[in-house]
Design a protein around this motif. Sequence first.
Motif, mmCIF file in Angstrom:
data_model
loop_
_atom_site.group_PDB
_atom_site.id
_atom_site.type_symbol
_atom_site.label_atom_id
_atom_site.label_comp_id
_atom_site.label_asym_id
_atom_site.label_seq_id
_atom_site.Cartn_x
_atom_site.Cartn_y
_atom_site.Cartn_z
ATOM 1 N N LEU A 282 43.791 30.248 34.333
ATOM 2 C CA LEU A 282 43.344 31.603 34.635
ATOM 3 C C LEU A 282 44.396 32.422 35.384
ATOM 4 O O LEU A 282 44.372 33.654 35.344
ATOM 5 C CB LEU A 282 42.062 31.557 35.471
ATOM 6 N N PRO B 105 42.137 34.766 29.155
ATOM 7 C CA PRO B 105 41.373 33.581 29.575
ATOM 8 C C PRO B 105 40.295 33.902 30.611
ATOM 9 O O PRO B 105 39.211 33.319 30.575
ATOM 10 C CB PRO B 105 42.438 32.652 30.173
ATOM 11 N N LEU B 106 40.569 34.841 31.528
ATOM 12 C CA LEU B 106 39.549 35.235 32.506
ATOM 13 C C LEU B 106 38.314 35.798 31.803
ATOM 14 O O LEU B 106 37.186 35.460 32.150
ATOM 15 C CB LEU B 106 40.106 36.281 33.475
ATOM 16 N N GLN C 157 38.574 37.941 38.962
ATOM 17 C CA GLN C 157 39.745 37.714 39.803
ATOM 18 C C GLN C 157 39.317 37.353 41.224
ATOM 19 O O GLN C 157 39.966 36.529 41.876
ATOM 20 C CB GLN C 157 40.654 38.951 39.804
ATOM 21 N N VAL D 296 38.674 33.686 41.458
ATOM 22 C CA VAL D 296 39.945 32.953 41.492
ATOM 23 C C VAL D 296 40.559 33.043 42.886
ATOM 24 O O VAL D 296 41.020 32.039 43.447
ATOM 25 C CB VAL D 296 40.923 33.476 40.417
ATOM 26 N N LEU E 171 40.541 26.532 35.281
ATOM 27 C CA LEU E 171 39.110 26.296 35.145
ATOM 28 C C LEU E 171 38.951 24.951 34.457
ATOM 29 O O LEU E 171 39.329 24.788 33.293
ATOM 30 C CB LEU E 171 38.439 27.406 34.332
#
Length: 173
Positions: free
Chosen positions: A105, A115-116, A123, A126, A146
């Motif tokens: 990610l 990918p997010l 974000q 993350v 992930l």
Amino acid sequence: MDLVFFNGWGSLLRVLIIGLLAYATLVLFLRLSGNRTLSKMNAFDLIVTVALGSTLATVLLSKDVALADGAVALALLISLQFVITWTSVRFRWVRRLVTGEPLMLLYQGEFLSTPLQQARVTQDEVLAAIRSSGLNDVTAVEAVVLETDGSLSVVKRQAESRHSSLEGVRGPH
């Protein structure tokens, strides 16, 4: 409306006896199948665990389900779990089908938007994982991955290494 608070001592005794026997059966089957059956869970493992719990509850509370029927259902679920995990260890395509693959990610301080979005992770989530790992600077992070169990792994930036833990992770590396 018919409220039933007590069906009699026979009903309670049945739940007690069947509960003890069904629980012992489940523990025995799980011990026979090995530690992997209920190890750190991915989505597939979670589904099997919920199904085991549901089956155990049905055997306990439904007079229509005999202990032997419940034992066979438990054995079937555990056997299927064993077969799937056994084949996923030996065949990559089965592993990808059942558990998916880890997904990068963030890489070298840059968020990877596609990918997010695929993972439906923000974000901020993350960044929270980075803070939870004891880091306060995104530039100190090589990657955030992930994992197949839904957890976020933070890989700290280090001097060049010959062996990367990022091998096998989808993403730009």
